[in-house]
Design a protein around this motif. Sequence first.
Motif, PDB file in Angstrom:
ATOM      1  N   ARG A  88       7.183 -22.628  86.596  1.00 11.26           N
ATOM      2  CA  ARG A  88       5.860 -22.006  86.548  1.00 11.26           C
ATOM      3  C   ARG A  88       4.961 -22.446  87.699  1.00 11.26           C
ATOM      4  O   ARG A  88       3.918 -21.820  87.956  1.00 11.26           O
ATOM      5  CB  ARG A  88       5.192 -22.337  85.210  1.00 11.26           C
ATOM      6  CG  ARG A  88       5.921 -21.716  84.013  1.00 11.26           C
ATOM      7  CD  ARG A  88       5.380 -22.247  82.701  1.00 11.26           C
ATOM      8  NE  ARG A  88       5.624 -23.691  82.567  1.00 11.26           N
ATOM      9  CZ  ARG A  88       5.287 -24.403  81.501  1.00 11.26           C
ATOM     10  NH1 ARG A  88       4.679 -23.814  80.473  1.00 11.26           N
ATOM     11  NH2 ARG A  88       5.555 -25.709  81.445  1.00 11.26           N
ATOM     12  N   SER A  90       5.702 -22.106  90.723  1.00 11.99           N
ATOM     13  CA  SER A  90       5.853 -21.072  91.753  1.00 11.99           C
ATOM     14  C   SER A  90       5.822 -19.665  91.187  1.00 11.99           C
ATOM     15  O   SER A  90       5.544 -18.709  91.912  1.00 11.99           O
ATOM     16  CB  SER A  90       7.168 -21.280  92.503  1.00 11.99           C
ATOM     17  OG  SER A  90       8.239 -21.478  91.611  1.00 11.99           O
ATOM     18  N   ASN A  91       6.097 -19.523  89.902  1.00  9.87           N
ATOM     19  CA  ASN A  91       6.069 -18.211  89.252  1.00  9.87           C
ATOM     20  C   ASN A  91       5.492 -18.397  87.848  1.00  9.87           C
ATOM     21  O   ASN A  91       6.203 -18.823  86.940  1.00  9.87           O
ATOM     22  CB  ASN A  91       7.475 -17.612  89.178  1.00  9.87           C
ATOM     23  CG  ASN A  91       7.495 -16.242  88.507  1.00  9.87           C
ATOM     24  OD1 ASN A  91       6.453 -15.663  88.216  1.00  9.87           O
ATOM     25  ND2 ASN A  91       8.693 -15.732  88.264  1.00  9.87           N
ATOM     26  N   SER A  93       5.064 -16.576  85.447  1.00 12.47           N
ATOM     27  CA  SER A  93       5.774 -15.876  84.377  1.00 12.47           C
ATOM     28  C   SER A  93       7.223 -16.345  84.230  1.00 12.47           C
ATOM     29  O   SER A  93       8.017 -15.697  83.544  1.00 12.47           O
ATOM     30  CB  SER A  93       5.741 -14.363  84.628  1.00 12.47           C
ATOM     31  OG  SER A  93       6.388 -14.043  85.845  1.00 12.47           O
ATOM     32  N   PHE A  94       7.578 -17.451  84.855  1.00 13.78           N
ATOM     33  CA  PHE A  94       8.944 -17.971  84.780  1.00 13.78           C
ATOM     34  C   PHE A  94       9.362 -18.197  83.331  1.00 13.78           C
ATOM     35  O   PHE A  94       8.637 -18.813  82.549  1.00 13.78           O
ATOM     36  CB  PHE A  94       9.054 -19.289  85.547  1.00 13.78           C
ATOM     37  CG  PHE A  94      10.381 -19.990  85.369  1.00 13.78           C
ATOM     38  CD1 PHE A  94      11.513 -19.509  86.004  1.00 13.78           C
ATOM     39  CD2 PHE A  94      10.483 -21.114  84.558  1.00 13.78           C
ATOM     40  CE1 PHE A  94      12.732 -20.148  85.852  1.00 13.78           C
ATOM     41  CE2 PHE A  94      11.703 -21.760  84.399  1.00 13.78           C
ATOM     42  CZ  PHE A  94      12.830 -21.270  85.043  1.00 13.78           C
ATOM     43  N   ASP A 102      13.686 -16.314  87.290  1.00 16.58           N
ATOM     44  CA  ASP A 102      13.382 -16.425  88.707  1.00 16.58           C
ATOM     45  C   ASP A 102      12.181 -17.335  88.909  1.00 16.58           C
ATOM     46  O   ASP A 102      11.144 -17.176  88.255  1.00 16.58           O
ATOM     47  CB  ASP A 102      13.088 -15.043  89.292  1.00 16.58           C
ATOM     48  CG  ASP A 102      13.204 -15.012  90.805  1.00 16.58           C
ATOM     49  OD1 ASP A 102      13.196 -16.097  91.429  1.00 16.58           O
ATOM     50  OD2 ASP A 102      13.301 -13.917  91.373  1.00 16.58           O
ATOM     51  N   THR A 103      12.325 -18.289  89.824  1.00 14.16           N
ATOM     52  CA  THR A 103      11.214 -19.186  90.131  1.00 14.16           C
ATOM     53  C   THR A 103      10.250 -18.575  91.135  1.00 14.16           C
ATOM     54  O   THR A 103       9.230 -19.187  91.450  1.00 14.16           O
ATOM     55  CB  THR A 103      11.746 -20.506  90.721  1.00 14.16           C
ATOM     56  OG1 THR A 103      12.467 -20.215  91.938  1.00 14.16           O
ATOM     57  CG2 THR A 103      12.682 -21.208  89.744  1.00 14.16           C
ATOM     58  N   GLU A 104      10.559 -17.372  91.638  1.00 17.55           N
ATOM     59  CA  GLU A 104       9.709 -16.736  92.638  1.00 17.55           C
ATOM     60  C   GLU A 104       8.961 -15.562  92.024  1.00 17.55           C
ATOM     61  O   GLU A 104       9.481 -14.872  91.146  1.00 17.55           O
ATOM     62  CB  GLU A 104      10.553 -16.242  93.809  1.00 17.55           C
ATOM     63  CG  GLU A 104      11.475 -17.300  94.392  1.00 17.55           C
ATOM     64  CD  GLU A 104      10.734 -18.561  94.804  1.00 17.55           C
ATOM     65  OE1 GLU A 104       9.805 -18.457  95.637  1.00 17.55           O
ATOM     66  OE2 GLU A 104      11.089 -19.648  94.313  1.00 17.55           O
ATOM     67  N   PRO A 105       7.742 -15.314  92.473  1.00 14.77           N
ATOM     68  CA  PRO A 105       7.014 -14.128  91.995  1.00 14.77           C
ATOM     69  C   PRO A 105       7.710 -12.850  92.453  1.00 14.77           C
ATOM     70  O   PRO A 105       8.548 -12.885  93.349  1.00 14.77           O
ATOM     71  CB  PRO A 105       5.635 -14.288  92.650  1.00 14.77           C
ATOM     72  CG  PRO A 105       5.846 -15.190  93.811  1.00 14.77           C
ATOM     73  CD  PRO A 105       6.971 -16.098  93.443  1.00 14.77           C
ATOM     74  N   TYR A 128      14.523 -18.945  97.649  1.00 11.67           N
ATOM     75  CA  TYR A 128      13.624 -19.526  96.640  1.00 11.67           C
ATOM     76  C   TYR A 128      12.641 -20.475  97.319  1.00 11.67           C
ATOM     77  O   TYR A 128      12.611 -21.669  97.050  1.00 11.67           O
ATOM     78  CB  TYR A 128      14.426 -20.262  95.565  1.00 11.67           C
ATOM     79  CG  TYR A 128      15.422 -19.381  94.863  1.00 11.67           C
ATOM     80  CD1 TYR A 128      15.018 -18.518  93.842  1.00 11.67           C
ATOM     81  CD2 TYR A 128      16.766 -19.375  95.227  1.00 11.67           C
ATOM     82  CE1 TYR A 128      15.925 -17.692  93.201  1.00 11.67           C
ATOM     83  CE2 TYR A 128      17.680 -18.547  94.602  1.00 11.67           C
ATOM     84  CZ  TYR A 128      17.254 -17.706  93.592  1.00 11.67           C
ATOM     85  OH  TYR A 128      18.159 -16.889  92.975  1.00 11.67           O
ATOM     86  N   LYS A 130       9.347 -20.982  97.243  1.00 15.02           N
ATOM     87  CA  LYS A 130       8.302 -21.680  96.491  1.00 15.02           C
ATOM     88  C   LYS A 130       8.904 -22.818  95.667  1.00 15.02           C
ATOM     89  O   LYS A 130       8.330 -23.901  95.587  1.00 15.02           O
ATOM     90  CB  LYS A 130       7.542 -20.684  95.607  1.00 15.02           C
ATOM     91  CG  LYS A 130       6.716 -19.680  96.404  1.00 15.02           C
ATOM     92  CD  LYS A 130       5.892 -18.780  95.507  1.00 15.02           C
ATOM     93  CE  LYS A 130       5.069 -17.798  96.355  1.00 15.02           C
ATOM     94  NZ  LYS A 130       4.090 -18.486  97.213  1.00 15.02           N
ATOM     95  N   TRP A 131      10.071 -22.571  95.054  1.00 13.87           N
ATOM     96  CA  TRP A 131      10.760 -23.667  94.364  1.00 13.87           C
ATOM     97  C   TRP A 131      11.154 -24.750  95.364  1.00 13.87           C
ATOM     98  O   TRP A 131      10.976 -25.950  95.110  1.00 13.87           O
ATOM     99  CB  TRP A 131      12.020 -23.160  93.650  1.00 13.87           C
ATOM    100  CG  TRP A 131      12.873 -24.293  93.162  1.00 13.87           C
ATOM    101  CD1 TRP A 131      12.637 -25.090  92.083  1.00 13.87           C
ATOM    102  CD2 TRP A 131      14.082 -24.791  93.765  1.00 13.87           C
ATOM    103  NE1 TRP A 131      13.624 -26.050  91.972  1.00 13.87           N
ATOM    104  CE2 TRP A 131      14.513 -25.889  92.990  1.00 13.87           C
ATOM    105  CE3 TRP A 131      14.833 -24.411  94.875  1.00 13.87           C
ATOM    106  CZ2 TRP A 131      15.681 -26.602  93.301  1.00 13.87           C
ATOM    107  CZ3 TRP A 131      15.987 -25.123  95.194  1.00 13.87           C
ATOM    108  CH2 TRP A 131      16.390 -26.201  94.406  1.00 13.87           C
TER     109      TRP A 131
END
Length: 443
Positions: A88, A90-91, A93-94, A102-105, A128, A130-131
């Motif tokens: 969360r 980086s995303n 809504s993870f 997905d760790t990315e938006p 990935y 942001k992760w």
Amino acid sequence: MRFPVSAPVSVDSPGHVLVVGLGYMPLLHVSATRATYMSRTLATLGWEVSVLTVDWTYPLPQTVISPAGSVERALEQNNPRAVAIDGRLSNPSFDPRATRPDTEPPSPRWVPLRRLRTLRNTLSLGPYPKWAHNALLAARELHKQRPVDVIWAIHGDDSCHAIAHQLHREFGIPWVADFKDAWSRFHKPVALPVQRFATNRRLRTACALTEACEAQAERDRIEFKQTAHLVYSGYDRELMSEVTPEKPGDSFAISYLGSIGFAHDVSLLGETFAALRARAGFENLGIRAHQFSAFPQLKEQLKPVGCASLVESHERVSLARSFSLMRGSDLLLLLPHTARDFKQVGLKEIEYVASGTPILVLGQPLQEFSSLFEESHQVCIALDAEQAADFIESEARQVMTTGRSARRVEANGSRLDAFTWPHQGRRLSEILSTFTRPWKPSN
């Protein structure tokens, strides 16, 4: 294999290894297996093991944990420890339960912008980013508190290699680049020149490569002018022995465990089932095919030949249950990873043979497994649809008549000793030891 609740770091530990792997248990996907089992095996061999990964637990903590907080939490764990980054960060809504977590938006809808971002990611932190950014923050903090001696970065994606490459540049930590998947697997042909450039730039700082497939290792030795060591993904012999066989359904059960990727050879799949269904007395054999995966691909593959009704799609299952289903099925279907210009080895090749259940290989397998398959009484390698249909029909009639296939063998034959996790883990340990910086015990 079975692991102790705690694997303490011995006085003569080989050192502190940082395993970088996006997938890690409790993630059910097969991408978690190599990182999880190798980390546990290295810990039993005396290594201090930290795994830089995503937090796949559910439910996630109510409060999002910072990268530094992930390190503090990890240092309280037994060996191996998981430095698990909250997706969360980086995303928002993870969701680790999602079919494709997905760790990315979400990617931009505007195609030119999406392509521009892909290019940027390819040349920097991978798919990935942001992760990877948060993982790097955590790795720096971990190295500050528990100096890392060597890094083993698993390529299920470029981001893991990008992290190891960056840590090497900052701290001089030696690293070994692992290729569970081929470097070109997730890229379209038009993007391969850029991907090759980025991969080569990273690998120039690596000490060596480890590869899960000999054919893939040979290709990468030539492509990147690097020493490549073969380290198969192993299988859990003890778990295979302990599970109770589970038959999926009451009829003759053909099982396929996992998804069907673009590297699988499916050229004989539709023809085989069409030829089988056209045979006299087919309806009396009660043949059903079962796929256990997050995606009902087998049903989709057989729809064009009018055989989708023969398939039952099931949810993805745990490793233990997959072993139960392998042992309890009447026949296992294997699709070789030979459909692309690269070749690779999946986990099923070894696990299927270890189960003792009859196996139908649809197409020519990789050369490195030919001897294992050809020497196994349970395996039929079918090079055309009629041969494959003959085998299925013969097995179904035999099971219907006698209740058991003459091709079924005992699980865990001795010929599989070299493919267990302890054996492959020792190979990896020897490789990492070669490049580990002199280890100094912490005060």
